[in-house]
Write an enzyme that holds these catalytic residues in place. Structure first.
Site, PDB file in Angstrom:
ATOM      1  CG  HIS A  78      -1.819  -1.176   1.319  1.00 36.88           C
ATOM      2  ND1 HIS A  78      -1.372  -2.437   1.655  1.00 36.88           N
ATOM      3  CD2 HIS A  78      -3.162  -1.287   1.094  1.00 36.88           C
ATOM      4  CE1 HIS A  78      -2.396  -3.274   1.643  1.00 36.88           C
ATOM      5  NE2 HIS A  78      -3.491  -2.611   1.315  1.00 36.88           N
TER       6      HIS A  78
ATOM      7  CG  HIS B 248      -5.953   1.811  -0.471  1.00 36.55           C
ATOM      8  ND1 HIS B 248      -5.920   2.426   0.763  1.00 36.55           N
ATOM      9  CD2 HIS B 248      -6.221   0.505  -0.224  1.00 36.55           C
ATOM     10  CE1 HIS B 248      -6.154   1.529   1.708  1.00 36.55           C
ATOM     11  NE2 HIS B 248      -6.346   0.350   1.135  1.00 36.55           N
TER      12      HIS B 248
ATOM     13  CD  GLU C 151     -20.285  -6.246  24.672  1.00 31.39           C
ATOM     14  OE1 GLU C 151     -21.260  -6.501  25.397  1.00 31.39           O
ATOM     15  OE2 GLU C 151     -20.320  -5.419  23.716  1.00 31.39           O
TER      16      GLU C 151
ATOM     17  CG  HIS D  54     -28.598 -13.480  26.706  1.00 33.69           C
ATOM     18  ND1 HIS D  54     -29.296 -12.841  25.710  1.00 33.69           N
ATOM     19  CD2 HIS D  54     -28.151 -12.499  27.539  1.00 33.69           C
ATOM     20  CE1 HIS D  54     -29.283 -11.525  25.936  1.00 33.69           C
ATOM     21  NE2 HIS D  54     -28.596 -11.296  27.032  1.00 33.69           N
TER      22      HIS D  54
END
Length: 622
Positions: free
Chosen positions: A107, A344, A492, A555
């Site tokens: 890159h 890029h 999280e 869950h």
């Protein structure tokens, strides 16, 4: 490199010139920015005595002539400074594009656009020792946009790191090289964290800055700030779009991490094209709302003074992290590919590389570092050694006055565990009451908190369910950074990535983070990076059961256990009772280069006959 004896290029030249004229007192040395010429000297004038009024005496005329000479010298020095900076910046650019070209992979766009900010940051501000990349009080640098890693490799090469020599640049992206396709801390000394998945690098940097803030609050004294370093980041548009970056940056603003400075490569190009197609929010206002100080450098291509001034300003802000938005051109210097997605992630190609050399007036062969650039950067080796020696002397003084604190800090820096620490773990017998392993985990955590000075961590807003609070400590907050319970909120992914930064800050820090086992679905990318970059985070995952009652299937973790057992370099531990829970903590603490996942239940289980810490250790090592 920032030090008491270092100068920017212009300051060094002017200081040398003034010293040559007879000044030996450091207070007499004027930096270029404050070097002013009286208005009568004629800054642009090249005439001599004729410009001085004839009525002046001979001494006055001599002074006037001297000031004219100095004025002309300053003008020349400014040109010399700009020329050398531009040559240094172009050296960085061409080391990057030459490496990508030779590998035919990589890159080039980011290094070409970010070379100016990289140069100013490494050459003028960061403190480091190239010959000891692990010196504790160094500034940390994270390239969150890890695909542009040739920027970092070029900077490490120029600064004198043994890990990135010319032959390493020439083997970029090749098997067994120290210059892999994304930065990897376990491969390249000088690289702090492993980046690549966008957004995680800035989150790692938040963890690094948290660690510095925490240790500074615990160990610094009014007469000795023994922990004192910055965390710098370069991130791109892709990082800004990733949710993990927002999670971590929200916490950084909340915590007021004033020694975190992020330079945002604002080039408006992503793989699919202009960011207008998907990313039009006002990043400045978003970061201000997150509690950051925001600066905009409008000319990141050649605005060296703007970049320098922005970093200086950022360092004056002590109670907030700083985002410096640096507007750049991706692939700067490429006549036909700059400011486009085509630069890029692909080599320029021989024709465009030749055109870029002509456009930037770069007459040198591939991988060449001009002698004046090499000479300028070479000062970082002795300066870095001097910085470390100065800090070592400071630590010796600290140790003399604060013996107990110094011993603890030294153990954290070296990753030494206290003798007999494992004896603090609770013991269980078959006669002990039945209890859930999450309860046993709470007992282990609180017992270890008393004997492990590097243990810190917390939960993603489930501390009361995970039972993950160390009861003897308060919360790490902006006003109480010395405390060891970290409140991550419902974040999280950010939590895991921040913990990776904490553990990679110094070997003696042992971070843990907690949530429900099923929510590793949010956490998994950071856990995989933990495993890859040898970050010994302890993942306390509770509610490992299908018997979760009213919470229902959303869950209930089903495939999670098998998936982590399949992940390389991660310990998946599922203790059956209290004894095995204590064993799991012992194993997790000892494994500093391997993350551990503790799957813990919420339903009471009996203390089993025949389980032992030694038995679990044997199973893990077999």
């Amino acid at each position: 490199m920032a030090s008491s004896s270092s100068h920017s290029i212009s300051q060094a030249i002017v200081a040398g010139a003034l010293n040559h004229r007879g000044s030996t007192n450091s207070s007499d040395r004027l930096p270029l920015r404050s070097f002013t010429i009286p208005i009568f000297s004629g800054l642009k004038s090249t005439t001599s005595a004729a410009s001085c009024p004839s009525r002046l005496g001979s001494a006055r005329r001599r002074l006037c002539r001297r000031l004219e000479v100095q004025a002309a010298s300053v003008e020349t020095l400014e040109k010399t400074e700009t020329t050398l900076i531009e040559k240094s910046v172009n050296t960085i650019r061409f080391l990057a594009v030459d490496s990508v070209e030779k590998a035919n992979s990589g890159h080039p766009g980011l290094p070409m656009g970010c070379a100016p900010m990289g140069h100013v940051l490494y050459d003028e501000f960061m403190k480091f020792n190239p010959k000891n990349p692990y010196w504790f009080n160094r500034d940390r640098f994270v390239l969150s946009a890890g695909h542009g890693c040739m920027l970092q490799y070029a900077l490490l090469h120029l600064a004198g790191y043994d890990s990135v020599r010319e032959e390493d640049l020439k083997s970029f992206r090749q098997w067994g090289s120290t210059t892999p396709g994304h930065p990897e801390n376990f491969e390249t000394p000088g690289v702090e964290v492993t980046t690549g998945p966008l957004g995680q690098g800035i989150a790692n940097a938040v963890g690094l800055a948290l660690a510095e803030r925490h240790l500074a609050a615990r160990f610094n004294k009014p007469d000795n700030e023994i922990v004192d370093h910055y965390t710098y980041v370069i991130l791109g548009d892709g990082c800004q779009m990733e949710g993990v970056a927002h999670e971590a940056c929200s916490l950084a603003g909340h915590w007021g991490l004033g020694k975190l400075i992020a330079l945002y490569d604002d080039n408006h190009i992503s793989i699919d094209g202009d960011t207008e197609i998907a990313f039009t929010e006002n990043v400045d206002l978003r970061f201000e709302a997150l509690g950051w100080h925001v600066i905009w450098v409008k000319n990141g291509n050649t605005g060296y003074d703007e970049i320098r001034a922005a970093i200086k300003e950022a360092k004056t802000v002590k109670d907030k992290p700083t985002l410096i938005k640096v507007t750049t051109t991706i692939g700067y210097g490429s006549p036909n590919k700059s400011n486009s997605y085509s630069v890029h992630g692909s080599a320029l190609g021989p024709k465009e590389l030749d055109a870029t050399r002509k456009n930037l007036r770069w007459p040198y062969e591939p991988f060449h570092v001009p002698e004046d650039v090499k000479k300028h950067w070479s000062r970082h080796v002795p300066e870095g050694a001097a910085l470390e020696a100065e800090w070592n002397a400071q630590f010796a003084e600290y140790e003399r006055k604060y013996k107990e604190e110094a011993a603890v800090l030294k153990s954290l820096i070296n990753g030494e565990l206290p003798a007999g620490w494992e004896k603090a773990l609770p013991t269980y017998t078959p006669e002990s009451p039945a209890e859930a392993t999450r309860n046993s985990s709470q007992q282990c955590l609180n017992a270890l908190a008393n004997v492990l000075p590097g243990l810190l961590g917390g939960s993603a807003d489930l501390a009361s369910s995970n039972l993950s609070v160390m009861k003897q400590f308060g919360n790490f907050q902006k006003g109480t950074p010395e405390e060891r319970n970290v409140r991550f909120g419902v974040r999280e992914h950010g939590m895991g990535a921040i913990c990776n930064g904490i553990v990679l800050h110094c070997p003696g820090l042992i971070p843990y983070c907690a949530t429900f086992f099923v929510f590793t679905d949010y956490l998994r990318p950071a856990m995989r990076i933990s495993a890859l970059c040898e970050a010994g985070v302890i993942y306390v995952m509770t509610h490992d059961s299908i018997g979760l009652g009213e919470d229902g299937p959303t869950h209930q973790p089903i495939e999670h256990l098998a998936s982590f057992r399949a992940m390389p370099n991660i310990l998946m531990l599922r203790p059956a009772d209290g004894t095995e829970t204590a064993a799991a903590y012992k194993i997790a603490v000892l494994n500093r280069k391997r993350p551990s996942v503790l799957a813990l239940g919420r339903r009471d289980v009996s203390q089993l006959r025949g389980t032992s810490i030694e038995g679990v250790e044997k199973e893990v090592t077999s």
